[in-house]
Every structure is written in structure tokens, then in C-alpha cells.
Design a protein around this motif. Sequence first.
Motif, short mmCIF file in Angstrom:
data_model
loop_
_atom_site.label_atom_id
_atom_site.label_comp_id
_atom_site.label_asym_id
_atom_site.label_seq_id
_atom_site.Cartn_x
_atom_site.Cartn_y
_atom_site.Cartn_z
N ASN A 109 0.84 -1.20 0.00
CA ASN A 109 0.00 0.00 0.00
C ASN A 109 0.88 1.24 0.00
O ASN A 109 1.89 1.29 0.69
CB ASN A 109 -0.92 0.00 1.23
CG ASN A 109 -1.90 1.15 1.20
OD1 ASN A 109 -1.60 2.22 1.71
ND2 ASN A 109 -3.06 0.93 0.62
N THR A 110 0.47 2.26 -0.74
CA THR A 110 1.30 3.46 -0.90
C THR A 110 0.60 4.73 -0.42
O THR A 110 1.05 5.84 -0.73
CB THR A 110 1.68 3.64 -2.38
OG1 THR A 110 0.50 3.79 -3.17
CG2 THR A 110 2.47 2.43 -2.89
N LEU A 111 -0.46 4.62 0.35
CA LEU A 111 -1.20 5.80 0.79
C LEU A 111 -0.34 6.77 1.58
O LEU A 111 -0.45 8.00 1.44
CB LEU A 111 -2.40 5.39 1.66
CG LEU A 111 -3.66 4.91 0.95
CD1 LEU A 111 -4.67 4.41 1.98
CD2 LEU A 111 -4.26 6.02 0.09
N LYS A 112 0.54 6.26 2.45
CA LYS A 112 1.27 7.13 3.36
C LYS A 112 2.64 7.55 2.83
O LYS A 112 3.30 8.39 3.44
CB LYS A 112 1.45 6.43 4.72
CG LYS A 112 0.14 6.11 5.41
CD LYS A 112 0.32 5.86 6.89
CE LYS A 112 0.64 7.14 7.63
NZ LYS A 112 0.64 6.98 9.09
N ALA B 23 -5.26 1.62 13.18
CA ALA B 23 -4.52 1.69 11.92
C ALA B 23 -5.44 1.97 10.74
O ALA B 23 -5.12 2.79 9.86
CB ALA B 23 -3.76 0.39 11.70
N MET B 24 -6.58 1.31 10.71
CA MET B 24 -7.52 1.50 9.60
C MET B 24 -8.08 2.93 9.58
O MET B 24 -8.26 3.52 8.51
CB MET B 24 -8.64 0.48 9.67
CG MET B 24 -8.19 -0.94 9.33
SD MET B 24 -9.53 -2.16 9.53
CE MET B 24 -10.66 -1.66 8.23
N ARG B 25 -8.35 3.47 10.76
CA ARG B 25 -8.85 4.85 10.82
C ARG B 25 -7.80 5.83 10.30
O ARG B 25 -8.14 6.78 9.58
CB ARG B 25 -9.25 5.19 12.26
CG ARG B 25 -10.58 4.60 12.67
CD ARG B 25 -10.85 4.80 14.14
NE ARG B 25 -12.22 4.41 14.48
CZ ARG B 25 -12.66 4.20 15.72
NH1 ARG B 25 -11.82 4.36 16.74
NH2 ARG B 25 -13.91 3.85 15.94
N ASP B 26 -6.55 5.59 10.63
CA ASP B 26 -5.47 6.46 10.15
C ASP B 26 -5.41 6.42 8.62
O ASP B 26 -5.35 7.46 7.95
CB ASP B 26 -4.15 6.00 10.74
CG ASP B 26 -2.96 6.80 10.21
OD1 ASP B 26 -2.77 7.94 10.67
OD2 ASP B 26 -2.23 6.28 9.35
N LEU B 27 -5.45 5.23 8.05
CA LEU B 27 -5.37 5.07 6.60
C LEU B 27 -6.63 5.60 5.92
O LEU B 27 -6.57 6.15 4.81
CB LEU B 27 -5.15 3.60 6.24
CG LEU B 27 -3.77 3.05 6.63
CD1 LEU B 27 -3.77 1.53 6.59
CD2 LEU B 27 -2.70 3.61 5.70
N ASN B 28 -7.77 5.46 6.59
CA ASN B 28 -9.02 5.93 6.01
C ASN B 28 -9.03 7.46 5.87
O ASN B 28 -9.47 8.00 4.85
CB ASN B 28 -10.19 5.48 6.87
CG ASN B 28 -11.54 5.71 6.21
OD1 ASN B 28 -11.80 5.20 5.12
ND2 ASN B 28 -12.39 6.50 6.85
N VAL B 29 -8.53 8.14 6.88
CA VAL B 29 -8.45 9.60 6.83
C VAL B 29 -7.58 10.04 5.65
O VAL B 29 -7.93 10.97 4.91
CB VAL B 29 -7.91 10.17 8.15
CG1 VAL B 29 -7.57 11.65 8.01
CG2 VAL B 29 -8.93 9.98 9.27
N GLU C 72 -9.35 9.36 2.28
CA GLU C 72 -10.42 10.33 2.03
C GLU C 72 -9.84 11.69 1.65
O GLU C 72 -10.35 12.37 0.75
CB GLU C 72 -11.30 10.46 3.27
CG GLU C 72 -12.19 9.24 3.52
CD GLU C 72 -13.07 9.40 4.73
OE1 GLU C 72 -12.77 10.28 5.58
OE2 GLU C 72 -14.07 8.66 4.85
N SER C 73 -8.73 12.09 2.29
CA SER C 73 -8.13 13.38 1.97
C SER C 73 -7.52 13.39 0.57
O SER C 73 -7.42 14.44 -0.07
CB SER C 73 -7.05 13.73 3.01
OG SER C 73 -5.91 12.87 2.87
N GLN C 74 -7.14 12.22 0.09
CA GLN C 74 -6.58 12.11 -1.25
C GLN C 74 -7.64 11.90 -2.32
O GLN C 74 -7.32 11.79 -3.50
CB GLN C 74 -5.55 10.96 -1.29
CG GLN C 74 -4.31 11.20 -0.46
CD GLN C 74 -3.36 10.03 -0.48
OE1 GLN C 74 -3.57 9.04 -1.18
NE2 GLN C 74 -2.27 10.13 0.28
N GLY C 75 -8.90 11.81 -1.90
CA GLY C 75 -9.98 11.61 -2.86
C GLY C 75 -9.99 10.21 -3.47
O GLY C 75 -10.47 10.04 -4.60
N VAL C 76 -9.50 9.24 -2.73
CA VAL C 76 -9.43 7.86 -3.25
C VAL C 76 -10.82 7.26 -3.43
O VAL C 76 -11.09 6.54 -4.39
CB VAL C 76 -8.58 6.97 -2.33
CG1 VAL C 76 -8.65 5.51 -2.76
CG2 VAL C 76 -7.14 7.46 -2.31
#
Length: 408
Positions: A60-63, A392-398, A401-405
Motif C-alpha cells: 500500500n502506498t497511501l502514506k 490503523a484503519m482509521r489512520d489510513l481511512n483519513v 479520504e483526503s486524497q480523494g481515493v
Amino acid sequence: MTDLLEEAVSRMDRAVDADPDLKNIRRLLSLPHEVIERELSLRRADGKTEYARAWRCRYNTLKGPTKGGIRFDSSATSEEVSRLGFLMTLKCALLDLPFGGAKGAVRINPGKLSTKERYQLAETYGELFSDLLRPDHDVAAPDVATSSDDMEAMLAGIEQVANGEARGALTGKPEDMGGISLRKGATGRGAVLILDRLAPEYGLTLEGATIAVQGIGKAGLEFARLAREAGARIVAMADSSGTISDPDGLDIQAVAEGKSDGTLDYTGPSEAIISQEADILCLAAISDTITDANAPDLNCRMILEIANAAISPNADAVLVREGIAVGPDILFNSGGVTASYLEWLSFCRGGRDHVPEMETKWRDRLITSADSLAATIDECEGDWRLAATLYAMRDLNVIAESQGVFEV
């Protein structure tokens, strides 16, 4: 989806039950971003060429850039690499590190390689995956059966085709190549630090606790040594050859020396460690040690996962029924990746960080994550794995959402 990965991601279902807003991130995390499989060739001392499968999973590359170790293991599979990449994704999110999860492996028995062949193996892996391994893209580290020496060889392979930033693509390097002393023993030290912080939440105190340890390797020995210094009694340890035990407490230095020279006096088979009576059973060896088949044999109040995926998901219900608490892997083995992050950060800053400063940052990061979980444990009815997964999931979810995924 493979069975190993499907079982691992199924644990997110309970987090979605607790917080339905996480259903989109659960779907996103169900499959890896990419899994690259390549064939590696190794010229053996007898002149013959051996071929081995090699993998790198960037889960995963979100962060940010992905981060994860590389292991040499004769039983390595694409499925296991993906599962471990998933767990690293959750771990980095839980620790608030600017990384996505990754993992790498070569399917080979490192014990049958000469020193020269082993160097060639690691060097070839670095060259083979040099298109991925970059400080701003994918950062590797030692894992099972690999060490700082292997990182040095991998670096040589990367540098054959990459520019001067190659050193930032690897952590756990020798200190004269940009590695940091903090990295040594960080997994075991981190586990003791977190356990000491959270033990009262589990109804335990580290001082006076009895502990059994599966694994007499780097992590297991460091954990046992520091836990003993903190006042715990290590009543048993086990490796693949057997279990050693002493109700009065083992001398950890003597155990380390006996392991090194092959003179350990085993008192039972390896599997005896599972039913050893102790307050805490620390799993610091292999994945899937506890399953629904042997979980009823446990004789402890708490299991500590230092090894990744040491408890199979099919054992979860048994542990709940038996009232055995679980210290989850994505928290309790996070000392290593946190130290690796600081080594990577030091590279990004031109190597100007000092060891005492990094030690403080390392401790603060682990304690902050442990305290964050303690603050939300009531929401999870005392289930620490659920709390860690939810956080962890809440962190990734934020971030997603901020990236418009996700579509609105």
C-alpha cells in the motif's frame, strides 16, 4: 485472493463492525498494490547455476514509500510475502510512520550457502529489484535469516545500476555505511518497553511475571534478557530442536552461549513450549504457531506476538473463549521498523541525527502508540488486536479520504 492473505484481512471485518465508516478502506486494503515475482540466478561453488524465486510486495502506498524486510527462506511464497506486506501496512499506520507496507523474499535455504554464495545472493537481489528500491519509493531492511551483512551486499547490487541515493533504499545497514546502533536488538527491546508500559492494562506487572519464550534468536534472546532485567522470570525457552526450562528462571546469557555452541540441555520437545505454565507466552519464532488445533493446550494468561502472524486467525475464537489476552504483532514487534524509520530519516537529513536524540524519538514513538491503544481499548471491550487494527484503519481511512481515493 490467497488463503493466507484472505485470513489476515478477514480480521478487519470486526473493525468494520465496530466502525462502519471503514468499509471502503477495508476493501482497499484487501489486495496488494503490486507483487513483483522474478527469477534470481546464483552461481554455486561447483560451477552450476541455481535458480530461485524472488519477490517484492509493495502492499500500500497511501502514506508514502513502502517499507519492509527481505527474508531468505526455503518455504517463502508469494502468498506469505503479501500477508506480511499487509501487516506492515497496518503497523506503519499504527506507529504513524510515513510508510506503506512492503515485504520481500527469496525462496532458498540460506544455511546451505557459502559466505561467498550468500553475498552473491543478496547482491543479485539488490540488482534485480533496483528499479523498485529507492529511498522515495521502496525501502528494504533485514528480516528472517538476513542481516546487516546482507544489506551491505544488496547495496552493492543496487549501486551497480542506481545513483548515489542507493543507501537510503536500505536500513539495517552496517554502521560504517549509514546504519545506526539503535537498530540492533530493537524488536526485542521495543517489545519489553511496550509490555512494561501496558502490563497493568492486562492485569499484569512485568516484575515477578513468569514468561515462556518460543524462539532463541535475536529477538527472543533480547526480549528475554531485558524482561529478566526488569524482574520477570524466564521459565522456559524453545527453538526448533527442543524446549529448555527451569522453574527458578533461566540464565539468559548461558542460554545464548549454549545456543551458539550447540550445548543446550533440552528438557522436552519444541512443542512443549505451547503448554508451558506461565503468565506470558512470547512467540518470537515463526508464523502460525498458535492455531485452533493447539490453542486449547495453552497454559498462560497472555500471548505476546513478536513474530509476525504468530497466531492464526482461526485461533482467535478459542483465545477469547479461554480468556487469554493477546499483545498483537503490529504493536509488539514495531521496535524494529521504528528504528529503521529513524535510520531512513537520518539519511534524508544528511546523517546529522545523533544517537541519544534518535533513542528518545524511538521510545517516544513506541510509547505514544501504546498509550493511544490504551485510550481506546474500552471501545474494543479489552481486545488489543481489534484496537490496533481499528486505530490503523482509521489512520489510513483519513488519508485515503483526503486524497480523494473513494468516490463520494
